[in-house]
Design a protein around this motif. Sequence first.
Motif, PDB file in Angstrom:
ATOM      1  N   UNK A 135      45.329  54.078  34.167  1.00 35.05           N
ATOM      2  CA  UNK A 135      46.468  54.745  33.554  1.00 35.05           C
ATOM      3  C   UNK A 135      47.735  54.338  34.316  1.00 35.05           C
ATOM      4  N   UNK A 136      48.902  54.365  33.663  1.00 36.67           N
ATOM      5  CA  UNK A 136      50.141  54.144  34.417  1.00 36.67           C
ATOM      6  C   UNK A 136      50.227  55.127  35.592  1.00 36.67           C
ATOM      7  N   UNK A 137      50.550  54.599  36.740  1.00 43.62           N
ATOM      8  CA  UNK A 137      50.553  55.319  38.017  1.00 43.62           C
ATOM      9  C   UNK A 137      49.141  55.654  38.511  1.00 43.62           C
ATOM     10  N   UNK A 138      48.120  55.108  37.843  1.00 42.25           N
ATOM     11  CA  UNK A 138      46.751  55.233  38.346  1.00 42.25           C
ATOM     12  C   UNK A 138      46.600  54.478  39.655  1.00 42.25           C
ATOM     13  N   UNK A 139      45.673  54.930  40.499  1.00 43.15           N
ATOM     14  CA  UNK A 139      45.540  54.396  41.857  1.00 43.15           C
ATOM     15  C   UNK A 139      44.320  53.484  41.977  1.00 43.15           C
ATOM     16  N   UNK A 140      44.347  52.577  42.942  1.00 47.88           N
ATOM     17  CA  UNK A 140      43.180  51.741  43.231  1.00 47.88           C
ATOM     18  C   UNK A 140      42.982  51.609  44.734  1.00 47.88           C
ATOM     19  N   UNK A 141      41.731  51.352  45.099  1.00 49.39           N
ATOM     20  CA  UNK A 141      41.379  50.958  46.473  1.00 49.39           C
ATOM     21  C   UNK A 141      40.509  49.715  46.382  1.00 49.39           C
ATOM     22  N   UNK A 142      40.907  48.688  47.100  1.00 43.63           N
ATOM     23  CA  UNK A 142      40.065  47.488  47.249  1.00 43.63           C
ATOM     24  C   UNK A 142      39.774  47.334  48.736  1.00 43.63           C
ATOM     25  N   UNK A 143      38.514  47.430  49.069  1.00 36.52           N
ATOM     26  CA  UNK A 143      38.062  47.385  50.471  1.00 36.52           C
ATOM     27  C   UNK A 143      37.503  45.990  50.733  1.00 36.52           C
TER      28      UNK A 143
END
Length: 248
Positions: A135-143
């Motif tokens: 979603x717009x302003x949705x967050x992600x983490x890439x480790x």
Amino acid sequence: MTEWYEKSFGEDYLLVYKHRDVQGAVHEVQKMASWLHLPRNAKVLDLCCGMGRHSLALSEEGYHVTGVDLSDVLLDEAKELDQDKAVSWILSDMRRLPVKDREYDAVLNLFTSFGYFTKDEEHIKVLQEIYRVLKPNGRFIIDFLNPDYVQQNLVPESSRESEGQRIKERREIENGYVKKEITITSLYGGETRHYHERVKLYTLDAFKLMVEEAGLCIDQVHGSYDEDRYEPEVSPRMIFVGRRPREH
């Protein structure tokens, strides 16, 4: 031709990596939740979820979780662990997700489940898929791994025994990739099994460029689940926390 990741994530993967424990996943998920600031009931996609340790821990934290992986063996293991059927499990390639646009509040890609392909364009495709399903302003983490740390701390060879099997691992850095060759032999005789793993070593700057090309923004880079700041020489990981920008 079969790619290494189509062969390596089978029954023997469960043996080689069985030391990854559930308690560790709970700690990591709690740390990630503090970084993401997600509301309860947020929709979270665990991209390359493997046997589902983090997906299940996320579900326990009150999120609606979808776990995606290319390995039917690992997904079967995840489904067995998911006795309450709390998580939706999907068999899919990470470059082409059978998921609607703007479906998720957060996407997680954990423990170096990135860098598997030979071309940068393929990795950018993965990042574009993360952008698409957020979603717009949705967050992600890439480790991801820290290439400087890997180069300084690489163990060329190791050997151990587990469940009647001898597991030998050889590691090297070659042409911009960290490569691992795994040999598994039964202590009681039988065929030796061989597996390869290969991850492209992206520097921090190179990774940032790909993320930006996919339309995403990086807000923070952590050096581990116990460190706030990434330190190039000493941090074992590069954990990117970011978002899909709001549309104007």
